[in-house]
Design a protein around this motif. Structure first.
Motif, PDB file in Angstrom:
ATOM      1  N   GLY A   1      -4.551  12.944   6.431  1.00 55.74           N
ATOM      2  CA  GLY A   1      -4.665  12.514   5.043  1.00 55.74           C
ATOM      3  C   GLY A   1      -3.957  11.207   4.761  1.00 55.74           C
ATOM      4  O   GLY A   1      -4.474  10.335   4.059  1.00 55.74           O
ATOM      5  N   LYS A   2      -2.755  11.029   5.330  1.00 60.04           N
ATOM      6  CA  LYS A   2      -1.996   9.809   5.046  1.00 60.04           C
ATOM      7  C   LYS A   2      -2.719   8.582   5.578  1.00 60.04           C
ATOM      8  O   LYS A   2      -2.843   7.568   4.870  1.00 60.04           O
ATOM      9  N   PHE A   3      -3.217   8.643   6.807  1.00 59.57           N
ATOM     10  CA  PHE A   3      -3.881   7.467   7.362  1.00 59.57           C
ATOM     11  C   PHE A   3      -5.216   7.202   6.674  1.00 59.57           C
ATOM     12  O   PHE A   3      -5.641   6.052   6.573  1.00 59.57           O
ATOM     13  N   TRP A   4      -5.903   8.232   6.227  1.00 58.68           N
ATOM     14  CA  TRP A   4      -7.120   8.030   5.455  1.00 58.68           C
ATOM     15  C   TRP A   4      -6.803   7.279   4.165  1.00 58.68           C
ATOM     16  O   TRP A   4      -7.515   6.341   3.769  1.00 58.68           O
ATOM     17  N   ALA A   5      -5.688   7.660   3.521  1.00 53.29           N
ATOM     18  CA  ALA A   5      -5.275   6.971   2.299  1.00 53.29           C
ATOM     19  C   ALA A   5      -4.847   5.533   2.600  1.00 53.29           C
ATOM     20  O   ALA A   5      -5.194   4.600   1.870  1.00 53.29           O
ATOM     21  N   VAL A   6      -4.103   5.342   3.673  1.00 50.08           N
ATOM     22  CA  VAL A   6      -3.660   3.987   4.033  1.00 50.08           C
ATOM     23  C   VAL A   6      -4.861   3.098   4.349  1.00 50.08           C
ATOM     24  O   VAL A   6      -4.927   1.939   3.913  1.00 50.08           O
ATOM     25  N   ALA A   7      -5.819   3.622   5.121  1.00 49.39           N
ATOM     26  CA  ALA A   7      -7.010   2.846   5.464  1.00 49.39           C
ATOM     27  C   ALA A   7      -7.763   2.423   4.204  1.00 49.39           C
ATOM     28  O   ALA A   7      -8.258   1.283   4.111  1.00 49.39           O
ATOM     29  N   HIS A   8      -7.836   3.325   3.241  1.00 44.68           N
ATOM     30  CA  HIS A   8      -8.499   2.991   1.974  1.00 44.68           C
ATOM     31  C   HIS A   8      -7.742   1.884   1.252  1.00 44.68           C
ATOM     32  O   HIS A   8      -8.344   0.935   0.710  1.00 44.68           O
ATOM     33  N   GLY A   9      -6.404   1.981   1.260  1.00 42.77           N
ATOM     34  CA  GLY A   9      -5.599   0.950   0.623  1.00 42.77           C
ATOM     35  C   GLY A   9      -5.732  -0.399   1.311  1.00 42.77           C
ATOM     36  O   GLY A   9      -5.766  -1.440   0.651  1.00 42.77           O
ATOM     37  N   VAL A  10      -5.827  -0.388   2.621  1.00 43.37           N
ATOM     38  CA  VAL A  10      -6.003  -1.631   3.380  1.00 43.37           C
ATOM     39  C   VAL A  10      -7.341  -2.278   3.031  1.00 43.37           C
ATOM     40  O   VAL A  10      -7.438  -3.504   2.861  1.00 43.37           O
TER      41      VAL A  10
ATOM     42  N   VAL B   1       0.850  -1.191   0.000  1.00 44.31           N
ATOM     43  CA  VAL B   1       0.000   0.000   0.000  1.00 44.31           C
ATOM     44  C   VAL B   1       0.883   1.237   0.000  1.00 44.31           C
ATOM     45  O   VAL B   1       1.724   1.417   0.890  1.00 44.31           O
ATOM     46  N   VAL B   2       0.679   2.100  -0.998  1.00 40.04           N
ATOM     47  CA  VAL B   2       1.505   3.305  -1.161  1.00 40.04           C
ATOM     48  C   VAL B   2       0.606   4.532  -1.152  1.00 40.04           C
ATOM     49  O   VAL B   2      -0.061   4.836  -2.149  1.00 40.04           O
ATOM     50  N   PRO B   3       0.531   5.284  -0.049  1.00 47.35           N
ATOM     51  CA  PRO B   3      -0.191   6.550  -0.070  1.00 47.35           C
ATOM     52  C   PRO B   3       0.651   7.603  -0.789  1.00 47.35           C
ATOM     53  O   PRO B   3       1.864   7.691  -0.574  1.00 47.35           O
TER      54      PRO B   3
ATOM     55  N   ARG C   1       8.470  -4.391  -9.718  1.00 44.05           N
ATOM     56  CA  ARG C   1       9.451  -5.402 -10.150  1.00 44.05           C
ATOM     57  C   ARG C   1       9.880  -6.330  -9.008  1.00 44.05           C
ATOM     58  O   ARG C   1      10.873  -7.046  -9.140  1.00 44.05           O
ATOM     59  N   GLN C   2       9.161  -6.343  -7.922  1.00 45.71           N
ATOM     60  CA  GLN C   2       9.540  -7.215  -6.811  1.00 45.71           C
ATOM     61  C   GLN C   2       9.493  -8.686  -7.228  1.00 45.71           C
ATOM     62  O   GLN C   2       8.510  -9.149  -7.816  1.00 45.71           O
ATOM     63  N   SER C   3      10.550  -9.408  -6.902  1.00 44.89           N
ATOM     64  CA  SER C   3      10.646 -10.832  -7.260  1.00 44.89           C
ATOM     65  C   SER C   3      10.102 -11.681  -6.117  1.00 44.89           C
ATOM     66  O   SER C   3      10.827 -12.504  -5.546  1.00 44.89           O
ATOM     67  N   TYR C   4       8.846 -11.493  -5.810  1.00 42.01           N
ATOM     68  CA  TYR C   4       8.248 -12.192  -4.676  1.00 42.01           C
ATOM     69  C   TYR C   4       7.647 -13.520  -5.122  1.00 42.01           C
ATOM     70  O   TYR C   4       6.855 -13.555  -6.081  1.00 42.01           O
ATOM     71  N   PRO C   5       7.961 -14.642  -4.447  1.00 43.00           N
ATOM     72  CA  PRO C   5       7.469 -15.951  -4.890  1.00 43.00           C
ATOM     73  C   PRO C   5       5.984 -16.178  -4.646  1.00 43.00           C
ATOM     74  O   PRO C   5       5.401 -17.086  -5.239  1.00 43.00           O
ATOM     75  N   GLY C   6       5.381 -15.401  -3.756  1.00 42.84           N
ATOM     76  CA  GLY C   6       3.973 -15.596  -3.438  1.00 42.84           C
ATOM     77  C   GLY C   6       3.074 -14.600  -4.149  1.00 42.84           C
ATOM     78  O   GLY C   6       3.468 -13.926  -5.107  1.00 42.84           O
ATOM     79  N   ASP C   7       1.840 -14.520  -3.663  1.00 39.58           N
ATOM     80  CA  ASP C   7       0.854 -13.616  -4.243  1.00 39.58           C
ATOM     81  C   ASP C   7       1.076 -12.216  -3.687  1.00 39.58           C
ATOM     82  O   ASP C   7       1.066 -12.014  -2.474  1.00 39.58           O
ATOM     83  N   ALA C   8       1.270 -11.249  -4.571  1.00 41.04           N
ATOM     84  CA  ALA C   8       1.500  -9.867  -4.138  1.00 41.04           C
ATOM     85  C   ALA C   8       0.933  -8.906  -5.170  1.00 41.04           C
ATOM     86  O   ALA C   8       0.859  -9.229  -6.366  1.00 41.04           O
ATOM     87  N   ARG C   9       0.521  -7.750  -4.703  1.00 43.05           N
ATOM     88  CA  ARG C   9       0.012  -6.709  -5.589  1.00 43.05           C
ATOM     89  C   ARG C   9       0.350  -5.360  -4.989  1.00 43.05           C
ATOM     90  O   ARG C   9       0.680  -5.248  -3.804  1.00 43.05           O
ATOM     91  N   VAL C  10       0.289  -4.319  -5.817  1.00 40.29           N
ATOM     92  CA  VAL C  10       0.596  -2.956  -5.393  1.00 40.29           C
ATOM     93  C   VAL C  10      -0.668  -2.115  -5.495  1.00 40.29           C
ATOM     94  O   VAL C  10      -1.365  -2.153  -6.518  1.00 40.29           O
ATOM     95  N   ILE C  11      -0.955  -1.373  -4.426  1.00 35.62           N
ATOM     96  CA  ILE C  11      -2.114  -0.475  -4.403  1.00 35.62           C
ATOM     97  C   ILE C  11      -1.597   0.925  -4.131  1.00 35.62           C
ATOM     98  O   ILE C  11      -1.105   1.220  -3.029  1.00 35.62           O
ATOM     99  N   LEU C  12      -1.666   1.787  -5.118  1.00 32.81           N
ATOM    100  CA  LEU C  12      -1.281   3.179  -4.925  1.00 32.81           C
ATOM    101  C   LEU C  12      -2.537   3.998  -4.665  1.00 32.81           C
ATOM    102  O   LEU C  12      -3.478   3.979  -5.467  1.00 32.81           O
ATOM    103  N   VAL C  13      -2.556   4.698  -3.543  1.00 31.48           N
ATOM    104  CA  VAL C  13      -3.722   5.490  -3.152  1.00 31.48           C
ATOM    105  C   VAL C  13      -3.399   6.963  -3.368  1.00 31.48           C
ATOM    106  O   VAL C  13      -2.553   7.535  -2.676  1.00 31.48           O
ATOM    107  N   ASP C  14      -4.059   7.556  -4.334  1.00 30.95           N
ATOM    108  CA  ASP C  14      -3.858   8.972  -4.634  1.00 30.95           C
ATOM    109  C   ASP C  14      -4.603   9.811  -3.598  1.00 30.95           C
ATOM    110  O   ASP C  14      -5.830   9.841  -3.571  1.00 30.95           O
ATOM    111  N   ASP C  15      -3.857  10.499  -2.758  1.00 32.28           N
ATOM    112  CA  ASP C  15      -4.421  11.263  -1.651  1.00 32.28           C
ATOM    113  C   ASP C  15      -4.676  12.708  -2.066  1.00 32.28           C
ATOM    114  O   ASP C  15      -4.003  13.638  -1.616  1.00 32.28           O
TER     115      ASP C  15
END
Length: 360
Positions: free
Chosen positions: A113-122, A45-47, A64-78
């Motif tokens: 603002g940052k925690f509002w964005a993080v909560a949305h990403g979570v 999660v990226v605010p 580009r993370q070389s993660y062996p498991g399930d992973a995704r990126v969520i960018l939250v535009d604040d």
């Protein structure tokens, strides 16, 4: 009287060097990774607020993370006004991690603002095992996520990202910032069950989702301005085990080329750290003068005790200077840097806490 003060400064620095949990050492690093039988799922999660300029340097390192498991990126535009969301959407990487760009709108009353964005990403992340909370100015080595997950063994793992030290003022101020942070929150105490010290470095925090929910979620700390420490305290209070150390694979690209830029970075939250208490502010100013400024002042009058205290102060700065590839004699300038931080803290008391157009 001056002799008594000189002996006192020497006693203080001997105590800090030997009895304050070795705060000045930089050996708290992630241990060797141990591959799990099953790689847990992770949402990164990226605010981001007005980060269009920096995202091309940082967001692709996450995708580009070389993660062996399930992973995704969520960018939250604040609530950005510089096209942050559009820039992010254009940065997708072939065969990289999936990217979601979303926006929660303006934060309601009581939320930063940052925690509002993080909560949305979570919320957007859904039912994942871990959340990696990282800032938009933080870049990661390709195996950063894999290393964090494989070596964690804790409910919250945080790394102090390597901050930029390209300009004169960055080289003077930034290593001291890390040194003062470690003095306030000794990493060994954070990482030991025998102490109740809780802290984190907000640029890189891996947290177990189930423990975060047990702590009340992001909503439990929605109004916190010093978000990293608040998050660590919430997780620790819920029985979670936390860890804080120095990074080798995580770094900040945000520039602070002028003294004014660094001044703003410190002053925007220093008084908040003191809980907006004039008494704590006065105590902090007196403490900074007594601990950092008195030794060189008394040494210049010919006191060998104060000179020894000054040298001991400089010696404790050597590991941080080496970590930032600065001259080992940089610690001799620590009193000057401490004087600047003292002035920044005083200045913070006359400001309203704010960041990128918002005040709290």
């Amino acid at each position: 009287m001056s002799t008594v003060l000189a002996w006192a400064t020497l006693a203080v620095w001997a105590g800090l060097a030997l009895c304050h949990s070795w705060f000045w050492r930089t050996d708290q690093r992630l241990p060797e990774p141990v591959r799990p039988e099953r790689w847990p799922s992770v949402a990164i999660v990226v605010p981001a607020r007005d980060e269009a300029e920096l995202l091309p340097e940082t967001l692709p390192t996450l995708l580009r993370q070389s993660y062996p498991g399930d992973a995704r990126v969520i960018l939250v535009d604040d609530g950005s006004s510089d096209g942050t969301a559009e820039v992010a959407r254009a940065l997708t990487v072939p065969n990289g991690l999936p990217l979601t760009v979303t926006s929660p709108g303006e934060p309601p009353d009581g939320w930063t603002g940052k925690f509002w964005a993080v909560a949305h990403g979570v919320r957007e992340a859904g039912d994942v095992d871990f959340l990696l909370l990282t800032d938009a100015d933080i870049a990661h080595a390709p195996d950063s996520l894999e290393t964090l997950v494989a070596t964690s063994g804790r409910d919250l793992v945080s790394q102090m990202a390597v901050l930029r030290t390209a300009t004169f003022w960055e080289r003077l101020i930034v290593p001291a910032f890390v040194y003062f942070f470690a003095m306030l929150y000794p990493f060994r105490r954070v990482n030991s069950a025998r102490w109740r010290t809780a802290a984190a470095a907000g640029g890189c925090v891996l947290v177990r989702r189930s423990v975060l929910e047990r702590a009340g979620g992001i909503a439990a700390i929605r109004g916190a301005v010093i978000d990293d420490v608040a998050l660590a305290r919430a997780v620790a209070s819920a029985g979670g085990r936390i860890w804080l150390g120095y990074a080798t694979k995580v770094w900040s690209v945000r520039p602070y080329p002028r003294l004014a830029d660094l001044w703003q970075m410190v002053a925007r939250s220093a008084y908040t750290q003191l809980r907006h208490s004039p008494l704590l502010l006065a105590g902090t100013v007196v403490g900074m003068i007594a601990v950092f400024l008195a030794p060189p002042a008394l040494a210049l009058t010919g006191s060998w005790q104060a000179a020894l205290a000054w040298l001991l102060m400089a010696a404790t700065f050597v590991p941080v200077a080496r970590y930032y590839r600065q001259p080992l004699v940089a610690g001799l300038l620590l009193p000057f840097t401490a004087a600047l931080y003292t002035l920044m803290t005083i200045d913070s008391a006359r400001r309203r806490t704010g960041w990128k157009g918002r005040t709290y």
